[in-house]
Design a protein around this motif. Sequence first.
Motif, PDB file in Angstrom:
ATOM      1  N   ALA A  66      70.511 -54.265 -53.387  1.00 13.54           N
ATOM      2  CA  ALA A  66      71.169 -55.509 -52.956  1.00 13.54           C
ATOM      3  C   ALA A  66      70.490 -56.053 -51.696  1.00 13.54           C
ATOM      4  N   ALA A  67      70.123 -55.136 -50.781  1.00 12.49           N
ATOM      5  CA  ALA A  67      69.486 -55.569 -49.532  1.00 12.49           C
ATOM      6  C   ALA A  67      68.134 -56.225 -49.821  1.00 12.49           C
ATOM      7  N   GLY A  68      67.369 -55.604 -50.755  1.00  8.52           N
ATOM      8  CA  GLY A  68      66.061 -56.162 -51.126  1.00  8.52           C
ATOM      9  C   GLY A  68      66.220 -57.570 -51.686  1.00  8.52           C
ATOM     10  N   GLN A  69      67.228 -57.720 -52.528  1.00  6.34           N
ATOM     11  CA  GLN A  69      67.485 -59.026 -53.148  1.00  6.34           C
ATOM     12  C   GLN A  69      67.886 -60.065 -52.081  1.00  6.34           C
ATOM     13  N   LEU A  70      68.747 -59.627 -51.151  1.00  7.37           N
ATOM     14  CA  LEU A  70      69.186 -60.547 -50.085  1.00  7.37           C
ATOM     15  C   LEU A  70      68.002 -61.005 -49.242  1.00  7.37           C
ATOM     16  N   ARG A  71      67.091 -60.038 -48.954  1.00  9.43           N
ATOM     17  CA  ARG A  71      65.918 -60.403 -48.137  1.00  9.43           C
ATOM     18  C   ARG A  71      65.047 -61.409 -48.885  1.00  9.43           C
ATOM     19  N   ARG A  72      64.894 -61.159 -50.203  1.00 10.46           N
ATOM     20  CA  ARG A  72      64.053 -62.084 -51.001  1.00 10.46           C
ATOM     21  C   ARG A  72      64.692 -63.467 -51.063  1.00 10.46           C
ATOM     22  N   GLU A  73      66.024 -63.496 -51.266  1.00  8.37           N
ATOM     23  CA  GLU A  73      66.732 -64.791 -51.326  1.00  8.37           C
ATOM     24  C   GLU A  73      66.573 -65.547 -50.015  1.00  8.37           C
ATOM     25  N   LEU A  74      66.662 -64.785 -48.931  1.00 11.35           N
ATOM     26  CA  LEU A  74      66.576 -65.416 -47.619  1.00 11.35           C
ATOM     27  C   LEU A  74      65.197 -66.027 -47.396  1.00 11.35           C
ATOM     28  N   GLN A  75      64.191 -65.242 -47.812  1.00  6.97           N
ATOM     29  CA  GLN A  75      62.813 -65.728 -47.660  1.00  6.97           C
ATOM     30  C   GLN A  75      62.562 -66.960 -48.511  1.00  6.97           C
ATOM     31  N   ALA A  76      63.172 -66.931 -49.731  1.00  6.82           N
ATOM     32  CA  ALA A  76      62.962 -68.056 -50.646  1.00  6.82           C
ATOM     33  C   ALA A  76      63.854 -69.236 -50.286  1.00  6.82           C
ATOM     34  N   GLY A  77      64.748 -69.022 -49.322  1.00  4.00           N
ATOM     35  CA  GLY A  77      65.627 -70.116 -48.902  1.00  4.00           C
ATOM     36  C   GLY A  77      66.792 -70.345 -49.833  1.00  4.00           C
ATOM     37  N   GLU A  78      67.037 -69.382 -50.792  1.00  5.02           N
ATOM     38  CA  GLU A  78      68.125 -69.582 -51.750  1.00  5.02           C
ATOM     39  C   GLU A  78      69.491 -69.469 -51.116  1.00  5.02           C
ATOM     40  N   SER A  79      69.599 -68.677 -50.026  1.00  2.00           N
ATOM     41  CA  SER A  79      70.920 -68.561 -49.416  1.00  2.00           C
ATOM     42  C   SER A  79      71.041 -69.492 -48.218  1.00  2.00           C
ATOM     43  N   GLY A  80      70.117 -70.397 -48.081  1.00  4.66           N
ATOM     44  CA  GLY A  80      70.233 -71.348 -46.981  1.00  4.66           C
ATOM     45  C   GLY A  80      69.543 -72.651 -47.311  1.00  4.66           C
ATOM     46  N   PRO A  81      70.056 -73.751 -46.774  1.00  9.89           N
ATOM     47  CA  PRO A  81      69.472 -75.033 -47.114  1.00  9.89           C
ATOM     48  C   PRO A  81      68.178 -75.326 -46.383  1.00  9.89           C
ATOM     49  N   ASP A  82      67.893 -74.533 -45.319  1.00  7.61           N
ATOM     50  CA  ASP A  82      66.782 -74.890 -44.463  1.00  7.61           C
ATOM     51  C   ASP A  82      66.007 -73.645 -44.048  1.00  7.61           C
ATOM     52  N   PRO A  83      65.245 -73.057 -44.983  1.00  7.05           N
ATOM     53  CA  PRO A  83      64.613 -71.771 -44.710  1.00  7.05           C
ATOM     54  C   PRO A  83      63.629 -71.796 -43.558  1.00  7.05           C
ATOM     55  N   GLY A  84      63.082 -72.942 -43.262  1.00  4.01           N
ATOM     56  CA  GLY A  84      62.066 -72.993 -42.213  1.00  4.01           C
ATOM     57  C   GLY A  84      62.663 -73.071 -40.817  1.00  4.01           C
ATOM     58  N   ALA A  85      63.983 -73.220 -40.708  1.00  4.51           N
ATOM     59  CA  ALA A  85      64.586 -73.488 -39.400  1.00  4.51           C
ATOM     60  C   ALA A  85      64.751 -72.245 -38.535  1.00  4.51           C
ATOM     61  N   GLY A  86      64.355 -71.086 -39.040  1.00  2.00           N
ATOM     62  CA  GLY A  86      64.414 -69.878 -38.231  1.00  2.00           C
ATOM     63  C   GLY A  86      65.824 -69.327 -38.132  1.00  2.00           C
ATOM     64  N   GLY A  87      65.989 -68.266 -37.343  1.00  2.00           N
ATOM     65  CA  GLY A  87      67.326 -67.718 -37.141  1.00  2.00           C
ATOM     66  C   GLY A  87      67.650 -66.574 -38.089  1.00  2.00           C
ATOM     67  N   ALA A  88      66.907 -66.439 -39.212  1.00  2.00           N
ATOM     68  CA  ALA A  88      67.249 -65.411 -40.184  1.00  2.00           C
ATOM     69  C   ALA A  88      67.250 -64.041 -39.525  1.00  2.00           C
ATOM     70  N   GLY A  89      68.300 -63.263 -39.819  1.00  3.06           N
ATOM     71  CA  GLY A  89      68.474 -61.987 -39.117  1.00  3.06           C
ATOM     72  C   GLY A  89      67.866 -60.803 -39.836  1.00  3.06           C
ATOM     73  N   GLU A  90      68.345 -59.653 -39.418  1.00  3.55           N
ATOM     74  CA  GLU A  90      67.819 -58.378 -39.913  1.00  3.55           C
ATOM     75  C   GLU A  90      68.895 -57.705 -40.750  1.00  3.55           C
ATOM     76  N   LEU A  91      68.471 -56.905 -41.718  1.00  6.18           N
ATOM     77  CA  LEU A  91      69.430 -56.250 -42.605  1.00  6.18           C
ATOM     78  C   LEU A  91      69.191 -54.745 -42.587  1.00  6.18           C
ATOM     79  N   VAL A  92      70.262 -53.986 -42.384  1.00 11.23           N
ATOM     80  CA  VAL A  92      70.143 -52.533 -42.317  1.00 11.23           C
ATOM     81  C   VAL A  92      71.158 -51.912 -43.265  1.00 11.23           C
ATOM     82  N   VAL A  93      70.734 -50.899 -44.015  1.00 10.89           N
ATOM     83  CA  VAL A  93      71.674 -50.228 -44.921  1.00 10.89           C
ATOM     84  C   VAL A  93      72.049 -48.873 -44.331  1.00 10.89           C
ATOM     85  N   ARG A  94      73.354 -48.585 -44.293  1.00 10.03           N
ATOM     86  CA  ARG A  94      73.795 -47.262 -43.861  1.00 10.03           C
ATOM     87  C   ARG A  94      74.848 -46.745 -44.844  1.00 10.03           C
ATOM     88  N   GLU A  95      74.810 -45.437 -45.072  1.00  5.83           N
ATOM     89  CA  GLU A  95      75.708 -44.867 -46.076  1.00  5.83           C
ATOM     90  C   GLU A  95      77.116 -44.651 -45.517  1.00  5.83           C
TER      91      GLU A  95
END
Length: 335
Positions: free
Chosen positions: A83-112
């Motif tokens: 899920a984390a890999g998919q979220l990172r890809r979506e974020l990079q592709a701008g699918e989860s945001g209207p303005d991918p170039g505007a910066g601000g995208a954060g970091e994602l960490v998985v913990r059990e």
Amino acid sequence: MAVATAAALLAALGGALWLAARRFVGPRVQRLHGGGALGLMHGKTVLITGANSGLGRATAAELLRLGARVIMGCRDRVRAEEAAGQLRRELQAGESGPDPGAGGAGELVVRELDLASLRSVRAFCQEVLQEEPRLDVLINNAGIFQCPYTKTEDGFEMQFGVNHLGHFLLTNLLLGLLKSSAPSRIVVVSSKLYKYGDINFEDLNSEQSYDKSFCYSRSKLANILFTRELARRLEGTNVTVNVLHPGITRTNLGRHIHIPLLVKPLFNLVSWAFFKTPVEGAQTSIYLASSPEVEGVSGRYFGDCKEEELLPKAVDESVARKLWDISEVMVGILK
Ligand SMILES: NC(=O)c1ccc[n+]([C@@H]2O[C@H](COP(=O)([O-])OP(=O)(O)OC[C@H]3O[C@@H](n4cnc5c(N)ncnc54)[C@H](O)[C@@H]3O)[C@@H](O)[C@H]2O)c1
């Protein structure tokens, strides 16, 4: 004539059902933050339980897009990494945001994190306390719904154990970090179904009789009583805690409910027509986690990003205190 009357009756019935369902589900909330809000959560660390699917995943995607460092607390590391890999890809592709170039995208960490094991909750918190210098938002989102009778590793009825006790211990162990990062927020995901629950102190483990829907509702009522008692205890600390119901949302939460094969297409149709999408359902969590509007607001119950009234049983202070004391004993917190 008879056919026309039947058709009119059917149309009226359909219309009434539609209105009733829309009323129960609540109005659909549109996405809260547009492109202008990117960076709103920059520098903030958010921990979300059950973040690999459904509402938790949608919440993670949006807070990530707003610039937060998001920690996904998940039971199954493999699925969470996927899920984390998919979220990172979506974020990079701008699918989860209207303005991918505007910066601000954060970091994602998985913990059990397995909330059905107090040992796992303790180990998870130890890891977070060792490795995370701050925690700005904790979202108690994970949940289990109407499962057959099973017990957690520590012998508690599963829905009460995961939905309430696991999160009770988690929150208490992370309170110090939340306080040192203040102003900080705790967001608790409950359900409107709390209305059908009761805190029957004499049989919290439901050993004598198990009713899966009552036990789910009880755990969600416990979420609200916990929030209100915690808000009282946190007065003056600059750590706020609020609780919400997301509305009926199309997720896999109902995985334990058996729907006969023939009824499934009808169910899918109804859920497609009436249920919220995960993005719609997640908006109140996102609102309580990020909106400047709720700065300083604590101990309240929200739906569709608005405060709502609670039934008297959910604001009973003596029950909330007793539940707190019993929960402390159950999870083994020494006073
Ligand atoms: N979907 C709805 O209609 C609806 C309505 C009201 C309330 N809720 C609440 O919303 C929250 C999220 O549910 P959802 O609809 O996204 O369903 P979901 O099943 O997609 O998400 C639940 C998450 O909780 C996690 N989880 C379950 N048991 C766990 C455990 N022992 N340890 C760690 N994680 C565990 C699951 O792995 C999953 O990621 C739940 O608390 C649920 O009660 C949902």
